[in-house]
Design a protein around this motif. Structure first.
Motif, PDB file in Angstrom:
ATOM      1  N   LYS A 103       4.194   6.225   8.976  1.00 17.59           N
ATOM      2  CA  LYS A 103       5.120   6.035  10.099  1.00 17.59           C
ATOM      3  C   LYS A 103       6.374   5.314   9.623  1.00 17.59           C
ATOM      4  O   LYS A 103       7.464   5.588  10.062  1.00 17.59           O
ATOM      5  CB  LYS A 103       4.456   5.164  11.174  1.00 17.59           C
ATOM      6  N   GLN A 104       6.147   4.347   8.736  1.00 19.63           N
ATOM      7  CA  GLN A 104       7.260   3.477   8.376  1.00 19.63           C
ATOM      8  C   GLN A 104       7.140   2.962   6.957  1.00 19.63           C
ATOM      9  O   GLN A 104       6.054   2.754   6.438  1.00 19.63           O
ATOM     10  CB  GLN A 104       7.311   2.304   9.353  1.00 19.63           C
ATOM     11  N   LEU A 105       8.280   2.784   6.385  1.00 20.30           N
ATOM     12  CA  LEU A 105       8.371   2.236   5.031  1.00 20.30           C
ATOM     13  C   LEU A 105       8.447   0.713   5.153  1.00 20.30           C
ATOM     14  O   LEU A 105       9.251   0.196   5.930  1.00 20.30           O
ATOM     15  CB  LEU A 105       9.636   2.820   4.413  1.00 20.30           C
ATOM     16  N   ARG A 106       7.579   0.037   4.422  1.00 25.06           N
ATOM     17  CA  ARG A 106       7.508  -1.424   4.582  1.00 25.06           C
ATOM     18  C   ARG A 106       8.165  -2.150   3.408  1.00 25.06           C
ATOM     19  O   ARG A 106       7.783  -1.969   2.255  1.00 25.06           O
ATOM     20  CB  ARG A 106       6.051  -1.870   4.717  1.00 25.06           C
ATOM     21  N   ILE A 107       9.130  -2.973   3.749  1.00 21.94           N
ATOM     22  CA  ILE A 107       9.866  -3.760   2.759  1.00 21.94           C
ATOM     23  C   ILE A 107       9.408  -5.209   2.905  1.00 21.94           C
ATOM     24  O   ILE A 107       9.509  -5.780   3.993  1.00 21.94           O
ATOM     25  CB  ILE A 107      11.385  -3.676   3.044  1.00 21.94           C
ATOM     26  N   LEU A 108       8.862  -5.787   1.844  1.00 21.47           N
ATOM     27  CA  LEU A 108       8.453  -7.197   1.916  1.00 21.47           C
ATOM     28  C   LEU A 108       9.475  -8.073   1.193  1.00 21.47           C
ATOM     29  O   LEU A 108       9.807  -7.837   0.032  1.00 21.47           O
ATOM     30  CB  LEU A 108       7.078  -7.405   1.281  1.00 21.47           C
ATOM     31  N   LEU A 109       9.951  -9.080   1.910  1.00 18.82           N
ATOM     32  CA  LEU A 109      10.900 -10.013   1.319  1.00 18.82           C
ATOM     33  C   LEU A 109      10.157 -11.266   0.890  1.00 18.82           C
ATOM     34  O   LEU A 109       9.386 -11.829   1.668  1.00 18.82           O
ATOM     35  CB  LEU A 109      11.966 -10.404   2.348  1.00 18.82           C
ATOM     36  N   ILE A 133      15.231   1.384   0.360  1.00 21.32           N
ATOM     37  CA  ILE A 133      14.639   2.545   1.020  1.00 21.32           C
ATOM     38  C   ILE A 133      14.344   3.657   0.010  1.00 21.32           C
ATOM     39  O   ILE A 133      13.274   4.269   0.037  1.00 21.32           O
ATOM     40  CB  ILE A 133      15.591   3.040   2.140  1.00 21.32           C
ATOM     41  N   THR A 134      15.266   3.850  -0.904  1.00 22.26           N
ATOM     42  CA  THR A 134      15.080   4.910  -1.906  1.00 22.26           C
ATOM     43  C   THR A 134      13.874   4.597  -2.794  1.00 22.26           C
ATOM     44  O   THR A 134      13.023   5.455  -3.038  1.00 22.26           O
ATOM     45  CB  THR A 134      16.358   5.044  -2.763  1.00 22.26           C
ATOM     46  N   PHE A 135      13.792   3.348  -3.254  1.00 22.58           N
ATOM     47  CA  PHE A 135      12.650   2.941  -4.090  1.00 22.58           C
ATOM     48  C   PHE A 135      11.345   3.052  -3.309  1.00 22.58           C
ATOM     49  O   PHE A 135      10.340   3.535  -3.817  1.00 22.58           O
ATOM     50  CB  PHE A 135      12.829   1.484  -4.541  1.00 22.58           C
ATOM     51  N   GLY A 136      11.364   2.571  -2.062  1.00 22.74           N
ATOM     52  CA  GLY A 136      10.147   2.603  -1.244  1.00 22.74           C
ATOM     53  C   GLY A 136       9.691   4.033  -1.002  1.00 22.74           C
ATOM     54  O   GLY A 136       8.495   4.330  -1.035  1.00 22.74           O
ATOM     55  N   ASP A 137      10.642   4.911  -0.804  1.00 24.96           N
ATOM     56  CA  ASP A 137      10.299   6.310  -0.535  1.00 24.96           C
ATOM     57  C   ASP A 137       9.711   6.979  -1.777  1.00 24.96           C
ATOM     58  O   ASP A 137       8.805   7.805  -1.672  1.00 24.96           O
ATOM     59  CB  ASP A 137      11.544   7.059  -0.037  1.00 24.96           C
ATOM     60  N   ASP A 138      10.213   6.599  -2.952  1.00 21.73           N
ATOM     61  CA  ASP A 138       9.629   7.104  -4.201  1.00 21.73           C
ATOM     62  C   ASP A 138       8.158   6.717  -4.281  1.00 21.73           C
ATOM     63  O   ASP A 138       7.304   7.520  -4.638  1.00 21.73           O
ATOM     64  CB  ASP A 138      10.341   6.506  -5.419  1.00 21.73           C
ATOM     65  N   PHE A 139       7.887   5.461  -3.934  1.00 24.71           N
ATOM     66  CA  PHE A 139       6.504   4.971  -3.980  1.00 24.71           C
ATOM     67  C   PHE A 139       5.632   5.724  -2.980  1.00 24.71           C
ATOM     68  O   PHE A 139       4.507   6.130  -3.285  1.00 24.71           O
ATOM     69  CB  PHE A 139       6.482   3.473  -3.691  1.00 24.71           C
ATOM     70  N   LEU A 140       6.163   5.931  -1.774  1.00 25.75           N
ATOM     71  CA  LEU A 140       5.391   6.611  -0.736  1.00 25.75           C
ATOM     72  C   LEU A 140       5.065   8.055  -1.106  1.00 25.75           C
ATOM     73  O   LEU A 140       4.031   8.583  -0.709  1.00 25.75           O
ATOM     74  CB  LEU A 140       6.186   6.612   0.586  1.00 25.75           C
ATOM     75  N   SER A 141       5.946   8.672  -1.877  1.00 28.17           N
ATOM     76  CA  SER A 141       5.676  10.070  -2.208  1.00 28.17           C
ATOM     77  C   SER A 141       4.678  10.166  -3.365  1.00 28.17           C
ATOM     78  O   SER A 141       4.116  11.221  -3.609  1.00 28.17           O
ATOM     79  CB  SER A 141       6.976  10.808  -2.520  1.00 28.17           C
ATOM     80  N   ASP A 142       4.428   9.039  -4.066  1.00 26.96           N
ATOM     81  CA  ASP A 142       3.468   9.051  -5.160  1.00 26.96           C
ATOM     82  C   ASP A 142       2.818   7.674  -5.287  1.00 26.96           C
ATOM     83  O   ASP A 142       3.062   6.960  -6.246  1.00 26.96           O
ATOM     84  CB  ASP A 142       4.229   9.418  -6.458  1.00 26.96           C
ATOM     85  N   PRO A 143       2.030   7.267  -4.252  1.00 26.71           N
ATOM     86  CA  PRO A 143       1.538   5.881  -4.239  1.00 26.71           C
ATOM     87  C   PRO A 143       0.483   5.593  -5.318  1.00 26.71           C
ATOM     88  O   PRO A 143      -0.138   6.486  -5.793  1.00 26.71           O
ATOM     89  CB  PRO A 143       0.935   5.731  -2.843  1.00 26.71           C
ATOM     90  N   THR A 201      -4.645   1.089   5.267  1.00 24.85           N
ATOM     91  CA  THR A 201      -4.166   2.434   4.950  1.00 24.85           C
ATOM     92  C   THR A 201      -2.828   2.300   4.221  1.00 24.85           C
ATOM     93  O   THR A 201      -2.273   1.210   4.121  1.00 24.85           O
ATOM     94  CB  THR A 201      -3.939   3.253   6.235  1.00 24.85           C
ATOM     95  N   LEU A 202      -2.300   3.422   3.788  1.00 28.51           N
ATOM     96  CA  LEU A 202      -1.003   3.407   3.102  1.00 28.51           C
ATOM     97  C   LEU A 202       0.081   2.791   3.998  1.00 28.51           C
ATOM     98  O   LEU A 202       0.974   2.097   3.529  1.00 28.51           O
ATOM     99  CB  LEU A 202      -0.623   4.842   2.693  1.00 28.51           C
ATOM    100  N   ASN A 203      -0.044   3.023   5.297  1.00 31.84           N
ATOM    101  CA  ASN A 203       0.900   2.458   6.264  1.00 31.84           C
ATOM    102  C   ASN A 203       0.950   0.935   6.257  1.00 31.84           C
ATOM    103  O   ASN A 203       1.982   0.329   6.522  1.00 31.84           O
ATOM    104  CB  ASN A 203       0.484   2.891   7.668  1.00 31.84           C
ATOM    105  N   ASP A 204      -0.208   0.324   5.992  1.00 27.16           N
ATOM    106  CA  ASP A 204      -0.305  -1.140   6.042  1.00 27.16           C
ATOM    107  C   ASP A 204       0.202  -1.794   4.767  1.00 27.16           C
ATOM    108  O   ASP A 204       0.462  -2.989   4.737  1.00 27.16           O
ATOM    109  CB  ASP A 204      -1.768  -1.574   6.236  1.00 27.16           C
TER     110      ASP A 204
END
Ligand SMILES: Nc1nc2c(ncn2[C@@H]2O[C@H](COP(=O)(O)OP(=O)(O)O)[C@@H](O)[C@H]2O)c(=O)[nH]1
Ligand SMILES: [Mg+2]
Length: 284
Positions: free
Chosen positions: A44-50, A274-284, A159-162
């Motif tokens: 659902k969402q890309l999670r960015i942790l600061l 976002i770009t980095f996170g999306d790379d991870f999501l496409s190949d976690p 899950t991957l979402n969490d």
């Protein structure tokens, strides 16, 4: 005065060219962010942790992103101007409204800041649990006690979402050299754990205006500021995050006026997250 007595000339405040070029069109990164959809349709969402020391500007950065995207100043994540101790104690996810009755498909998790004493600030092991998705929303971090399986607030089957999809170190430009060794050690531990989990990482250096008068005058000088470049190099030495993954920002906290130049810095950093996170999501 003067004569042939040549003392070395002081370093120029500005470099002859920026070390990062922002897009010519100041809205390009903003448009990218607004249009973004995760490539992986199962999340659902890309999670960015600061993460980073207390007072680094983590909460302010979330508010800044919110302000840019809403085009008005937003102060939802509580920032802390007074106390030197961590304000954010709950594991909280910040969503950002997209103006169409819904939210953008990326969220920020803001975490209690690191502090040098082991009994204050968030424990490194708790951050690592958060990376893996084991920390439930609303969990109240307890500096004296680590979260463990079976505790309230522990999610046993994330899950991957969490999970966290991109980790962002936050450091204030005016305090890079002052960050306590113990805090640096904690940040390195988190960074190593994230590397083992293949979570992409980058860093933002906040409070650029406080560290450099040229930036205070004009934020467009951020990537030509000699002093800030030195802070970036120092930060690289401390944490090993390469220069091309380090971004400079000035937050809207305390600045009260929306401005295209500040927006451009903030959106440039966010686009990379976002770009980095999306790379991870496409190949976690
Ligand atoms: N001048 C200036 N102040 C900032 C900036 N970012 C954060 N601050 C201030 O730094 C303080 C700490 O920020 P906060 O977001 O609460 O830090 P956190 O503990 O990492 O969440 C607050 O007083 C903010 O107003 C910035 O870019 N420029
Ligand atoms: Mg905070």
């Amino acid at each position: 005065m003067g004569g042939g007595n040549s003392s070395p000339s002081p370093p120029q405040p500005l470099l002859s060219a920026p070390w990062r070029n922002l897009p010519q069109d100041k809205k390009e990164d903003l448009e990218f962010v607004k249009a973004f959809q995760p490539g992986n349709k199962n999340v659902k969402q890309l999670r960015i942790l600061l993460h980073g020391p207390v007072g680094a500007g983590k909460s302010s950065f979330i508010n800044s992103v919110n302000s840019v995207l809403q085009n008005r100043i937003i102060g939802r994540a509580p920032t802390d101007a007074i106390s030197g101790s961590s304000y954010t104690k709950k594991y909280k996810t910040y969503k950002i409204r997209n103006g169409q009755g819904s939210h953008y498909p990326f969220v920020f998790s803001d975490i209690m800041g690191f502090e040098k004493d082991t009994d204050r600030g968030v424990h490194v092991d708790d951050v690592i649990l958060a990376l893996k998705g084991h920390v439930e929303e609303g969990y109240q971090f307890d500096p004296t006690q680590r979260l463990k399986e079976g505790d309230e607030g522990y999610r046993s089957s994330p899950t991957l979402n969490d999970r966290v999809h991109v980790l962002v170190c936050v450091i204030p430009a005016d305090k890079v050299s002052l960050v306590d060794d113990k805090v640096v050690k904690k940040m390195r531990e988190v960074r190593l754990a994230a590397s083992e989990l293949d979570i992409p990482q980058l860093a933002i250096i906040t409070r650029a205006d406080l560290a450099c008068p040229e930036v205070k005058k004009n934020v467009n000088n951020a990537y030509t500021s000699n002093y800030l470049k030195e802070q970036v190099d120092k930060f690289y030495m401390l944490l090993g995050i390469p220069q091309n993954c380090i971004f400079l920002v000035k937050n809207y906290d305390p600045d009260p006026n929306i401005n295209a130049d500040m927006n451009a810095l903030i959106m440039n950093a966010l686009r990379q997250m976002i770009t980095f996170g999306d790379d991870f999501l496409s190949d976690p």
